[in-house]
Design a protein around this motif. Sequence first.
Motif, PDB file in Angstrom:
ATOM      1  N   ASN A 265       0.832  12.885   4.816  1.00  0.00           N
ATOM      2  CA  ASN A 265      -0.049  11.740   5.072  1.00  0.00           C
ATOM      3  C   ASN A 265      -1.311  12.158   5.820  1.00  0.00           C
ATOM      4  O   ASN A 265      -2.413  11.671   5.525  1.00  0.00           O
ATOM      5  CB  ASN A 265       0.695  10.671   5.862  1.00  0.00           C
ATOM      6  CG  ASN A 265       1.815  10.035   5.071  1.00  0.00           C
ATOM      7  OD1 ASN A 265       1.933  10.239   3.861  1.00  0.00           O
ATOM      8  ND2 ASN A 265       2.654   9.266   5.729  1.00  0.00           N
TER       9      ASN A 265
ATOM     10  N   THR B 288       2.007  11.398  -1.293  1.00  0.00           N
ATOM     11  CA  THR B 288       2.740  10.187  -0.950  1.00  0.00           C
ATOM     12  C   THR B 288       2.071   8.914  -1.449  1.00  0.00           C
ATOM     13  O   THR B 288       2.581   7.823  -1.215  1.00  0.00           O
ATOM     14  CB  THR B 288       2.927  10.096   0.579  1.00  0.00           C
ATOM     15  OG1 THR B 288       1.700  10.415   1.237  1.00  0.00           O
ATOM     16  CG2 THR B 288       3.995  11.050   1.046  1.00  0.00           C
TER      17      THR B 288
ATOM     18  N   ASN C 249       7.656   8.867  -3.913  1.00  0.00           N
ATOM     19  CA  ASN C 249       8.279   8.085  -2.847  1.00  0.00           C
ATOM     20  C   ASN C 249       9.625   7.517  -3.278  1.00  0.00           C
ATOM     21  O   ASN C 249      10.572   7.480  -2.489  1.00  0.00           O
ATOM     22  CB  ASN C 249       7.338   6.960  -2.417  1.00  0.00           C
ATOM     23  CG  ASN C 249       6.054   7.485  -1.802  1.00  0.00           C
ATOM     24  OD1 ASN C 249       6.021   8.579  -1.258  1.00  0.00           O
ATOM     25  ND2 ASN C 249       4.991   6.716  -1.912  1.00  0.00           N
TER      26      ASN C 249
ATOM     27  N   ARG D  94       6.411   0.301   0.023  1.00  0.00           N
ATOM     28  CA  ARG D  94       5.719   0.125   1.310  1.00  0.00           C
ATOM     29  C   ARG D  94       4.859   1.350   1.623  1.00  0.00           C
ATOM     30  O   ARG D  94       3.683   1.215   1.990  1.00  0.00           O
ATOM     31  CB  ARG D  94       6.735  -0.107   2.422  1.00  0.00           C
ATOM     32  CG  ARG D  94       6.088  -0.242   3.806  1.00  0.00           C
ATOM     33  CD  ARG D  94       7.112  -0.305   4.910  1.00  0.00           C
ATOM     34  NE  ARG D  94       7.865  -1.552   4.870  1.00  0.00           N
ATOM     35  CZ  ARG D  94       9.135  -1.655   4.470  1.00  0.00           C
ATOM     36  NH1 ARG D  94       9.781  -0.562   4.056  1.00  0.00           N
ATOM     37  NH2 ARG D  94       9.748  -2.811   4.472  1.00  0.00           N
ATOM     38  N   LEU D  95       5.432   2.528   1.489  1.00  0.00           N
ATOM     39  CA  LEU D  95       4.682   3.745   1.789  1.00  0.00           C
ATOM     40  C   LEU D  95       3.517   3.928   0.820  1.00  0.00           C
ATOM     41  O   LEU D  95       2.387   4.245   1.234  1.00  0.00           O
ATOM     42  CB  LEU D  95       5.623   4.954   1.736  1.00  0.00           C
ATOM     43  CG  LEU D  95       5.028   6.317   2.080  1.00  0.00           C
ATOM     44  CD1 LEU D  95       4.468   6.315   3.488  1.00  0.00           C
ATOM     45  CD2 LEU D  95       6.081   7.409   1.935  1.00  0.00           C
TER      46      LEU D  95
ATOM     47  N   ASN E 229       0.628   1.054   1.400  1.00  0.00           N
ATOM     48  CA  ASN E 229      -0.161   1.197   2.622  1.00  0.00           C
ATOM     49  C   ASN E 229      -1.137   2.365   2.528  1.00  0.00           C
ATOM     50  O   ASN E 229      -2.311   2.237   2.918  1.00  0.00           O
ATOM     51  CB  ASN E 229       0.766   1.381   3.825  1.00  0.00           C
ATOM     52  CG  ASN E 229       1.374   0.083   4.303  1.00  0.00           C
ATOM     53  OD1 ASN E 229       0.735  -0.694   4.994  1.00  0.00           O
ATOM     54  ND2 ASN E 229       2.609  -0.181   3.918  1.00  0.00           N
ATOM     55  N   LEU E 230      -0.678   3.496   2.022  1.00  0.00           N
ATOM     56  CA  LEU E 230      -1.570   4.659   1.931  1.00  0.00           C
ATOM     57  C   LEU E 230      -2.624   4.453   0.855  1.00  0.00           C
ATOM     58  O   LEU E 230      -3.797   4.812   1.036  1.00  0.00           O
ATOM     59  CB  LEU E 230      -0.748   5.915   1.642  1.00  0.00           C
ATOM     60  CG  LEU E 230       0.215   6.337   2.753  1.00  0.00           C
ATOM     61  CD1 LEU E 230       0.979   7.579   2.348  1.00  0.00           C
ATOM     62  CD2 LEU E 230      -0.525   6.570   4.057  1.00  0.00           C
TER      63      LEU E 230
ATOM     64  N   VAL F 100      -2.098   4.611  10.662  1.00  0.00           N
ATOM     65  CA  VAL F 100      -1.237   4.106   9.591  1.00  0.00           C
ATOM     66  C   VAL F 100      -0.437   5.243   8.967  1.00  0.00           C
ATOM     67  O   VAL F 100       0.760   5.086   8.666  1.00  0.00           O
ATOM     68  CB  VAL F 100      -2.085   3.384   8.523  1.00  0.00           C
ATOM     69  CG1 VAL F 100      -1.257   3.083   7.274  1.00  0.00           C
ATOM     70  CG2 VAL F 100      -2.650   2.094   9.086  1.00  0.00           C
TER      71      VAL F 100
ATOM     72  N   GLN G  23       3.552   4.902   9.112  1.00  0.00           N
ATOM     73  CA  GLN G  23       4.308   4.737   7.874  1.00  0.00           C
ATOM     74  C   GLN G  23       5.351   5.832   7.694  1.00  0.00           C
ATOM     75  O   GLN G  23       6.439   5.580   7.166  1.00  0.00           O
ATOM     76  CB  GLN G  23       3.354   4.711   6.674  1.00  0.00           C
ATOM     77  CG  GLN G  23       2.528   3.451   6.583  1.00  0.00           C
ATOM     78  CD  GLN G  23       3.386   2.194   6.556  1.00  0.00           C
ATOM     79  OE1 GLN G  23       4.396   2.116   5.871  1.00  0.00           O
ATOM     80  NE2 GLN G  23       2.980   1.188   7.326  1.00  0.00           N
TER      81      GLN G  23
ATOM     82  N   VAL H 182       8.104   4.711  10.038  1.00  0.00           N
ATOM     83  CA  VAL H 182       8.809   3.523   9.542  1.00  0.00           C
ATOM     84  C   VAL H 182       9.743   3.890   8.396  1.00  0.00           C
ATOM     85  O   VAL H 182      10.862   3.366   8.303  1.00  0.00           O
ATOM     86  CB  VAL H 182       7.785   2.452   9.105  1.00  0.00           C
ATOM     87  CG1 VAL H 182       8.456   1.340   8.321  1.00  0.00           C
ATOM     88  CG2 VAL H 182       7.079   1.874  10.322  1.00  0.00           C
ATOM     89  N   PHE H 183       9.308   4.780   7.513  1.00  0.00           N
ATOM     90  CA  PHE H 183      10.155   5.200   6.399  1.00  0.00           C
ATOM     91  C   PHE H 183      11.463   5.799   6.905  1.00  0.00           C
ATOM     92  O   PHE H 183      12.552   5.433   6.455  1.00  0.00           O
ATOM     93  CB  PHE H 183       9.393   6.212   5.541  1.00  0.00           C
ATOM     94  CG  PHE H 183      10.075   6.576   4.251  1.00  0.00           C
ATOM     95  CD1 PHE H 183       9.749   5.920   3.081  1.00  0.00           C
ATOM     96  CD2 PHE H 183      11.028   7.576   4.209  1.00  0.00           C
ATOM     97  CE1 PHE H 183      10.365   6.251   1.881  1.00  0.00           C
ATOM     98  CE2 PHE H 183      11.658   7.913   3.020  1.00  0.00           C
ATOM     99  CZ  PHE H 183      11.324   7.249   1.856  1.00  0.00           C
TER     100      PHE H 183
END
Length: 226
Positions: A84, A96, A102, A160-161, A164-165, A206, A210, A213-214
């Motif tokens: 990231n 990612t 992912n 989600r990943l 967001n990216l 972020v 992220q 969070v993952f």
Amino acid sequence: MMISFFDQFASPTYMGIPLIAIALVFPWVLFPSPTNRWINNRMISMQSWAVNRFTQQLLLPLNPGGHKWALILISLMVMLLSLNMLGLLPYTFTPTTQLSMNMGLAVPLWLATVIIGMRYQPTAALGHLLPEGTPTPLIPILISIETISLFIRPLALGVRLTANLTAGHLLIQLIATAAFALLPMVSVSVLITTVLLLLTLLEVAVAMIQAYVFVLLLTLYLQENV
């Protein structure tokens, strides 16, 4: 012909060879290898401190049976964080941002937690599908809803990943394009460049959040099955 903004998320190739493999391996080259010396350098000491702190924070809510996953979770965290962060550099590619990658990480790890729960404590694992004290007429409906939510978990992890990216990178490119287009207007260009700088700092946060969070959600799934 106008180039699409989403071309940056296509996996680059060189002479027909996909370069995503290099993007996946390159972050590991940047990390210093531990040595047998009594005194390490600052980089290795900082790396060891960060890994130890994260390991303590991550394994705190887990039972001792889940501590066997420490190496997998820490390695996954370091890999996602590296990919990231390096993807924010110019002329780089972020693996990612690919949903396929992912999902390739989320589905096997989620499935492993489910299999562990079904093997070692099947009663408790199946008990999550039906809350205690549920009225009899609602039992089929709740079981269906909980089963669907169980199978949506890996999809939520991967999407989600990716989302967001992808959204952050796309927004940075849009604002950068606007800054170049409005370059003759000095005051507006300076304002947009300032916004771009702040957005870049936000995207760095972020990228770190992220990755955390993952792994954290994966830990929570593991906690239910150990």
